[in-house]
Design a protein around this motif. Structure first.
Motif, PDB file in Angstrom:
ATOM      1  N   ALA A  78       0.834  -1.214   0.000  1.00 28.29           N
ATOM      2  CA  ALA A  78       0.000   0.000   0.000  1.00 28.29           C
ATOM      3  C   ALA A  78       0.864   1.258   0.000  1.00 28.29           C
ATOM      4  O   ALA A  78       0.548   2.245  -0.691  1.00 28.29           O
ATOM      5  N   LEU A  79       1.935   1.257   0.743  1.00 26.32           N
ATOM      6  CA  LEU A  79       2.835   2.416   0.750  1.00 26.32           C
ATOM      7  C   LEU A  79       3.476   2.614  -0.614  1.00 26.32           C
ATOM      8  O   LEU A  79       3.589   3.749  -1.117  1.00 26.32           O
ATOM      9  N   HIS A  80       3.898   1.508  -1.231  1.00 29.18           N
ATOM     10  CA  HIS A  80       4.502   1.596  -2.564  1.00 29.18           C
ATOM     11  C   HIS A  80       3.513   2.161  -3.580  1.00 29.18           C
ATOM     12  O   HIS A  80       3.875   3.026  -4.404  1.00 29.18           O
ATOM     13  N   GLN A  81       2.275   1.698  -3.515  1.00 30.01           N
ATOM     14  CA  GLN A  81       1.255   2.185  -4.456  1.00 30.01           C
ATOM     15  C   GLN A  81       0.940   3.659  -4.240  1.00 30.01           C
ATOM     16  O   GLN A  81       0.531   4.366  -5.170  1.00 30.01           O
ATOM     17  N   ALA A  82       1.148   4.131  -2.994  1.00 26.52           N
ATOM     18  CA  ALA A  82       0.909   5.545  -2.704  1.00 26.52           C
ATOM     19  C   ALA A  82       2.115   6.419  -3.059  1.00 26.52           C
ATOM     20  O   ALA A  82       2.094   7.636  -2.837  1.00 26.52           O
ATOM     21  N   GLY A  83       3.167   5.790  -3.607  1.00 25.34           N
ATOM     22  CA  GLY A  83       4.342   6.551  -3.990  1.00 25.34           C
ATOM     23  C   GLY A  83       5.290   6.849  -2.847  1.00 25.34           C
ATOM     24  O   GLY A  83       6.142   7.741  -2.951  1.00 25.34           O
ATOM     25  N   ILE A  84       5.157   6.114  -1.761  1.00 24.41           N
ATOM     26  CA  ILE A  84       6.032   6.314  -0.600  1.00 24.41           C
ATOM     27  C   ILE A  84       7.043   5.174  -0.565  1.00 24.41           C
ATOM     28  O   ILE A  84       6.668   3.995  -0.569  1.00 24.41           O
ATOM     29  N   GLU A  85       8.313   5.500  -0.515  1.00 23.73           N
ATOM     30  CA  GLU A  85       9.362   4.485  -0.506  1.00 23.73           C
ATOM     31  C   GLU A  85       9.686   4.079   0.934  1.00 23.73           C
ATOM     32  O   GLU A  85       9.850   4.933   1.808  1.00 23.73           O
ATOM     33  N   VAL A  86       9.759   2.766   1.146  1.00 24.33           N
ATOM     34  CA  VAL A  86      10.149   2.229   2.447  1.00 24.33           C
ATOM     35  C   VAL A  86      11.669   2.113   2.473  1.00 24.33           C
ATOM     36  O   VAL A  86      12.262   1.298   1.765  1.00 24.33           O
ATOM     37  N   MET A  87      12.305   2.953   3.280  1.00 18.88           N
ATOM     38  CA  MET A  87      13.760   2.979   3.348  1.00 18.88           C
ATOM     39  C   MET A  87      14.306   1.829   4.210  1.00 18.88           C
ATOM     40  O   MET A  87      15.368   1.284   3.933  1.00 18.88           O
ATOM     41  N   ASN A  88      13.556   1.462   5.228  1.00 16.40           N
ATOM     42  CA  ASN A  88      13.986   0.386   6.116  1.00 16.40           C
ATOM     43  C   ASN A  88      12.771  -0.124   6.880  1.00 16.40           C
ATOM     44  O   ASN A  88      11.838   0.644   7.145  1.00 16.40           O
ATOM     45  N   PHE A  89      12.778  -1.412   7.210  1.00 16.56           N
ATOM     46  CA  PHE A  89      11.709  -1.932   8.072  1.00 16.56           C
ATOM     47  C   PHE A  89      12.229  -3.123   8.849  1.00 16.56           C
ATOM     48  O   PHE A  89      13.165  -3.802   8.446  1.00 16.56           O
ATOM     49  N   LYS A  90      11.604  -3.342  10.012  1.00 14.63           N
ATOM     50  CA  LYS A  90      11.909  -4.511  10.821  1.00 14.63           C
ATOM     51  C   LYS A  90      10.642  -4.943  11.533  1.00 14.63           C
ATOM     52  O   LYS A  90       9.720  -4.142  11.729  1.00 14.63           O
ATOM     53  N   THR A  91      10.595  -6.198  11.890  1.00 18.01           N
ATOM     54  CA  THR A  91       9.452  -6.718  12.636  1.00 18.01           C
ATOM     55  C   THR A  91       9.907  -7.164  14.007  1.00 18.01           C
ATOM     56  O   THR A  91      11.031  -7.643  14.187  1.00 18.01           O
ATOM     57  N   GLU A  92       9.038  -6.995  14.986  1.00 20.59           N
ATOM     58  CA  GLU A  92       9.310  -7.407  16.355  1.00 20.59           C
ATOM     59  C   GLU A  92       8.120  -8.220  16.850  1.00 20.59           C
ATOM     60  O   GLU A  92       6.993  -7.713  16.874  1.00 20.59           O
ATOM     61  N   GLU A  93       8.376  -9.477  17.214  1.00 19.32           N
ATOM     62  CA  GLU A  93       7.308 -10.300  17.777  1.00 19.32           C
ATOM     63  C   GLU A  93       7.076  -9.908  19.231  1.00 19.32           C
ATOM     64  O   GLU A  93       8.011  -9.555  19.954  1.00 19.32           O
ATOM     65  N   ALA A  94       5.831  -9.974  19.651  1.00 21.48           N
ATOM     66  CA  ALA A  94       5.529  -9.702  21.061  1.00 21.48           C
ATOM     67  C   ALA A  94       6.258 -10.717  21.933  1.00 21.48           C
ATOM     68  O   ALA A  94       6.215 -11.913  21.689  1.00 21.48           O
ATOM     69  N   SER A  95       6.959 -10.235  22.926  1.00 20.70           N
ATOM     70  CA  SER A  95       7.669 -11.124  23.842  1.00 20.70           C
ATOM     71  C   SER A  95       6.687 -11.708  24.857  1.00 20.70           C
ATOM     72  O   SER A  95       5.558 -11.231  25.018  1.00 20.70           O
ATOM     73  N   LEU A  96       7.154 -12.723  25.563  1.00 22.55           N
ATOM     74  CA  LEU A  96       6.329 -13.285  26.628  1.00 22.55           C
ATOM     75  C   LEU A  96       6.059 -12.233  27.691  1.00 22.55           C
ATOM     76  O   LEU A  96       4.986 -12.200  28.296  1.00 22.55           O
ATOM     77  N   GLU A  97       7.024 -11.347  27.918  1.00 20.82           N
ATOM     78  CA  GLU A  97       6.802 -10.279  28.892  1.00 20.82           C
ATOM     79  C   GLU A  97       5.668  -9.364  28.446  1.00 20.82           C
ATOM     80  O   GLU A  97       4.822  -8.967  29.255  1.00 20.82           O
ATOM     81  N   ASP A  98       5.634  -9.019  27.157  1.00 22.20           N
ATOM     82  CA  ASP A  98       4.536  -8.195  26.643  1.00 22.20           C
ATOM     83  C   ASP A  98       3.191  -8.861  26.909  1.00 22.20           C
ATOM     84  O   ASP A  98       2.223  -8.216  27.323  1.00 22.20           O
TER      85      ASP A  98
END
Length: 305
Positions: A274-294
């Motif tokens: 969706a960001l790409h289609q809107a003409g916005i470039e993703v320079m960097n991304f990362k994912t974080e899974e919810a920890s057991l503490e969360d």
């Protein structure tokens, strides 16, 4: 056969409810983590399993044997590390293990092998009065391992252990599970549980509020994935547009060009597209899974520390 079956178990001390209608099944061969803040009722439940306390209501079985009617028979297949166990100061480490060997009729066990396994063989001949808290905890774990029990019940097993000791404890639990033992241990130290457990149960004020795999708990929290994206630009409409994507829970900006999105796993690629289609470039991304503490905080409103 299940290793542990608890049905509608409650325990009252006067007007105080320590356990409130707990239903729990632990499968044979499973490593199960029993979580909760201090005072949640974890030790009370373990004491009922061992017939050290009687339930006010309900029933508990170990491998099909009723823990209250036939407590001696139920305990024959169990190795126990109780919370706050006091070693006998006048006895050496080796004498403690020899006592456990006699108690369990496990006479083919070499006490020095057990002490070596828990890392205190060099202290075999020393009286326990000279043991540190961590060494005493290792000794009691060794006593629990005698006789290769089918079920290990461990109440806060990492108490007093330094990081190396805690890592060794996790290794031993994995080895015991690999030989076929069922592991049930309570803890409020979440890293220990997350590292070794197949499933966890979360106890809060005596009530079992969740039982699942860690991944299952993440999914129950809406996927439990946080996506952090750095964009070439952040438009006024970007957050609102991402919020409309199926599977997106929350969107927030955390800087001039960075956004955080909590979403289901399936929605991650939809956001990038969706960001790409809107003409916005993703320079960097990362994912974080919810920890057991969360997840623990989500269910109990506390940090369990």
């Amino acid at each position: 056969m299940n290793a542990i079956d608890a049905t509608n178990v409650s325990k009252h001390y006067g007007s105080t409810t320590a356990l409130d209608r707990v239903d729990l099944t632990v499968e044979e061969g499973e490593t199960f983590g029993f979580l909760g803040p201090n005072g949640a009722g974890k030790s009370t439940f373990i004491n009922i399993l061992l017939d050290f306390a009687k339930p006010s209501d309900g029933q508990v079985e170990i491998f099909g044997t009723d823990c209250q009617r036939d407590g001696v028979d139920a305990r024959e297949r169990v190795g126990v590390l109780p919370e706050g166990y006091s070693v006998i100061e006048r006895l050496t480490g080796r004498q403690h293990i020899e006592y456990a060997i006699r108690s369990k009729d496990a006479h083919d066990t070499n006490p020095l092998d057990i002490l070596d396994r828990v890392g205190i063989r060099d202290a075999a001949g020393r009286k326990a009065s000279g043991y540190s808290k961590g060494m005493a905890q290792r000794l009691v774990l060794g006593m629990a391992l005698v006789g290769e029990p089918d079920l290990l019940l461990l109440d806060e097993p990492s108490t007093g252990l330094d990081p190396n000791g805690a890592a060794e404890m996790r290794r031993i639990l994995r080895e015991e599970n690999e030989r076929g033992a069922t592991i049930f241990f309570s803890s409020h130290i979440l890293e220990q549980v997350e590292a070794v457990c197949d499933r966890v149960g979360i106890l809060q004020n005596g009530e079992l509020v969740a039982v699942d795999t860690i991944e299952g708990l993440r999914e129950s929290m809406g996927g439990g994935t946080k996506l952090v994206l750095t964009l070439d630009e952040l438009r006024d409409s970007t957050l609102a547009e991402i919020e409309t994507i199926d599977g997106v829970e929350t969107v927030a900006s955390v800087g001039d060009s960075t956004i955080e999105v909590t979403c289901t796993n399936d929605a991650k690629m939809d956001i990038v597209v969706a960001l790409h289609q809107a003409g916005i470039e993703v320079m960097n991304f990362k994912t974080e899974e919810a920890s057991l503490e969360d997840m623990f905080i989500e269910y109990t409103g506390s940090r369990g520390r």
